[in-house]
Enzyme design. Structure first.
Site, short mmCIF file in Angstrom:
data_model
loop_
_atom_site.label_atom_id
_atom_site.label_comp_id
_atom_site.label_asym_id
_atom_site.label_seq_id
_atom_site.Cartn_x
_atom_site.Cartn_y
_atom_site.Cartn_z
N ASP A 55 18.84 59.53 0.10
CA ASP A 55 20.20 58.99 0.01
C ASP A 55 20.15 57.49 -0.24
O ASP A 55 19.56 56.75 0.53
CB ASP A 55 20.93 59.26 1.34
CG ASP A 55 22.35 58.73 1.33
OD1 ASP A 55 23.12 59.11 0.42
OD2 ASP A 55 22.69 57.92 2.20
N TYR A 111 22.90 49.44 -0.68
CA TYR A 111 21.77 49.46 0.25
C TYR A 111 20.66 48.60 -0.33
O TYR A 111 20.13 48.88 -1.41
CB TYR A 111 21.23 50.88 0.45
CG TYR A 111 22.15 51.82 1.19
CD1 TYR A 111 23.34 51.39 1.75
CD2 TYR A 111 21.81 53.16 1.32
CE1 TYR A 111 24.17 52.27 2.42
CE2 TYR A 111 22.64 54.04 2.00
CZ TYR A 111 23.82 53.58 2.54
OH TYR A 111 24.62 54.46 3.20
P1 NDP Z 1 19.84 56.33 12.85
O1 NDP Z 1 21.06 56.40 13.69
O2 NDP Z 1 18.86 57.42 13.03
O3 NDP Z 1 19.17 54.91 13.11
C1 NDP Z 1 17.97 54.59 12.49
C2 NDP Z 1 17.32 53.41 13.20
O4 NDP Z 1 16.92 53.78 14.51
C3 NDP Z 1 16.05 52.99 12.47
O5 NDP Z 1 16.34 52.11 11.42
C4 NDP Z 1 15.26 52.36 13.59
O6 NDP Z 1 15.77 51.05 13.80
C5 NDP Z 1 15.62 53.25 14.78
N1 NDP Z 1 14.71 54.40 14.92
C6 NDP Z 1 14.62 55.49 14.11
N2 NDP Z 1 13.69 56.35 14.56
C7 NDP Z 1 13.17 55.79 15.67
C8 NDP Z 1 12.17 56.20 16.58
N3 NDP Z 1 11.53 57.35 16.45
N4 NDP Z 1 11.88 55.37 17.63
C9 NDP Z 1 12.53 54.20 17.79
N5 NDP Z 1 13.48 53.74 16.96
C10 NDP Z 1 13.81 54.54 15.90
O7 NDP Z 1 20.21 56.37 11.28
P2 NDP Z 1 20.96 55.32 10.32
O8 NDP Z 1 22.08 54.67 11.05
O9 NDP Z 1 19.92 54.44 9.71
O10 NDP Z 1 21.55 56.28 9.22
C11 NDP Z 1 20.66 57.10 8.45
C12 NDP Z 1 21.09 57.15 7.01
O11 NDP Z 1 22.40 57.70 6.89
C13 NDP Z 1 21.23 55.78 6.31
O12 NDP Z 1 19.98 55.28 5.87
C14 NDP Z 1 22.14 56.11 5.15
O13 NDP Z 1 21.41 56.73 4.10
C15 NDP Z 1 23.08 57.15 5.77
N6 NDP Z 1 24.35 56.50 6.19
C16 NDP Z 1 25.48 56.79 5.48
C17 NDP Z 1 26.69 56.18 5.80
C18 NDP Z 1 27.93 56.50 5.04
O14 NDP Z 1 28.93 55.81 5.21
N7 NDP Z 1 27.93 57.51 4.20
C19 NDP Z 1 26.78 55.18 6.90
C20 NDP Z 1 25.54 55.00 7.60
C21 NDP Z 1 24.39 55.64 7.25
P3 NDP Z 1 14.92 49.83 14.45
O15 NDP Z 1 13.47 50.19 14.34
O16 NDP Z 1 15.32 48.68 13.64
O17 NDP Z 1 15.40 49.73 15.85
#
Ligand code: NDP
Length: 322
Positions: free
Chosen positions: A49, A54
């Site tokens: 995605d 992004y």
């Molecule tokens: P999550 O809620 O899963 O958050 C991901 C973040 O959590 C990572 O960047 C990392 O951040 C932390 N993380 C992930 N796995 C682990 C782990 N195993 N251990 C510790 N920390 C972890 O997902 P996102 O909010 O990133 O959303 C996922 C995808 O959804 C996006 O990339 C996008 O493609 C889509 N999306 C779509 C939207 C829309 O409006 N249509 C809006 C938002 C997202 P860190 O290491 O920095 O703490």
């Protein structure tokens, strides 16, 4: 990695997809971005995605181009069946994305309701045009409510246009109503599936914020003060205490809190795919392991989690999917 149909369309997507929001471009190096894409692809993820917004369309598209053009080690039987890559992009900048990705078309293009301020008929006509021009195979909605999706569907039927096949919606322990209460009805009535995002509530559900904000985490990043504020709010504190209890439950299942949270999303009816976000390959590998946890989510365990969370939406007719 198993695949599901995207809504009732014929498009088969891996149950876990990889998103490229936030970390790609601002938090991780080009090398790490490439490794993450490689591990995802080699693990059977066929859904990526991305959007022009992004990482300014830079890292994500470079890596996607690399993976798409280079191919991967598709050597297992399961991978062989999974030989189709699905790329989703947001409608804004579609032509730019296609040229950067060096693709003739993407599998699915999304119309983000907050980006599109036009009459519904024009939106549906525009998405139909994009598909008929060969730039995409399907279209989906992002952050639309059920009434808007129904309206789009009705207009498509009325004017012989193409209706959406899925909605991108936020879904995790603390954001349940839309995906559990409203989207299943749409799935049954008009075949619209759910591609869900933020399964870890931006990392909150991993437990990494239980003792404060780690320096290298998303909440510490510039521009994410809202996340830090959320953690410090009364609601955030309540959520953190529930997360600690869920952590104990994950220990009992011999999995991590992140794996349990992602498997919990996968169990929900109508969820075609869960989009992951990661900062490195370790997180990705851990999160991909959630697929193995799914079979452990028995009805009594889900009931236990519901009791702990205390926010199960009412009128959920059908619950488990395993
Ligand atoms: P999550 O809620 O899963 O958050 C991901 C973040 O959590 C990572 O960047 C990392 O951040 C932390 N993380 C992930 N796995 C682990 C782990 N195993 N251990 C510790 N920390 C972890 O997902 P996102 O909010 O990133 O959303 C996922 C995808 O959804 C996006 O990339 C996008 O493609 C889509 N999306 C779509 C939207 C829309 O409006 N249509 C809006 C938002 C997202 P860190 O290491 O920095 O703490």
């Amino acid at each position: 990695m198993f695949c599901r149909n995207l809504g009732k369309s014929g498009l088969r997507v891996s149950c876990l997809g990889l998103g490229t929001w936030v970390t790609f471009g601002s938090q991780i190096s080009d090398e790490m971005a490439e490794s993450v894409m490689t591990v995802a692809y080699d693990s059977g993820v066929n859904l990526f995605d991305t959007a022009e917004v992004y990482a300014s369309g830079r890292y994500s598209t470079d890596c996607l181009t690399y993976r798409l053009l280079q191919g991967g080690s598709m050597d297992t039987e399961e991978h062989a069946r999974n030989d189709h890559l699905c790329v989703c992009v947001c409608v804004a900048g579609l032509r730019g994305s296609l040229s950067r990705l060096q693709l003739d078309y993407v599998d699915i293009v999304f119309a983000n309701r907050t980006d599109v301020n036009a009459p519904m008929e024009e939106i549906v006509r525009a998405m139909t045009f994009v598909i008929e021009q060969g730039m995409a195979m399907y279209w989906g909605t992002s952050r639309w409510n059920v009434v808007e999706i129904m309206e789009a569907y009705s207009i498509a039927r009325q004017f012989n246009l193409i209706p959406p096949v899925c909605e991108q919606a936020e879904y995790h322990y603390f954001q349940r109503d839309k995906v559990e209460l409203h989207l299943p009805e749409l799935y049954h009535k008009i075949g619209v599936g759910a591609m869900t995002w933020s399964p870890l509530a931006c990392g909150l559900l991993t437990g990494k914020y239980n003792e404060g904000v780690p320096e290298s985490s998303r909440a510490a990043m510039k521009g994410y003060a809202w996340l830090k504020e959320r953690l410090c709010s009364d609601e955030g504190k309540k959520q953190l205490s529930k997360i600690k209890e869920l952590h104990l439950l994950a220990d009992r299942l011999n999995c991590t809190a992140a794996q349990l949270a992602i498997a919990w999303c996968l169990r929900s009816e109508g969820v075609s795919s869960v989009l992951l976000g990661v900062s490195n390959t370790e997180q990705l590998l851990e999160n991909l392991g959630s697929v193995r946890v799914l079979s452990q989510l028995t009805p009594p365990l889900i009931a236990e989690m519901d009791a702990l969370l205390g926010n199960k939406p009412r009128n959920v007719k059908k619950e488990a999917r395993r």
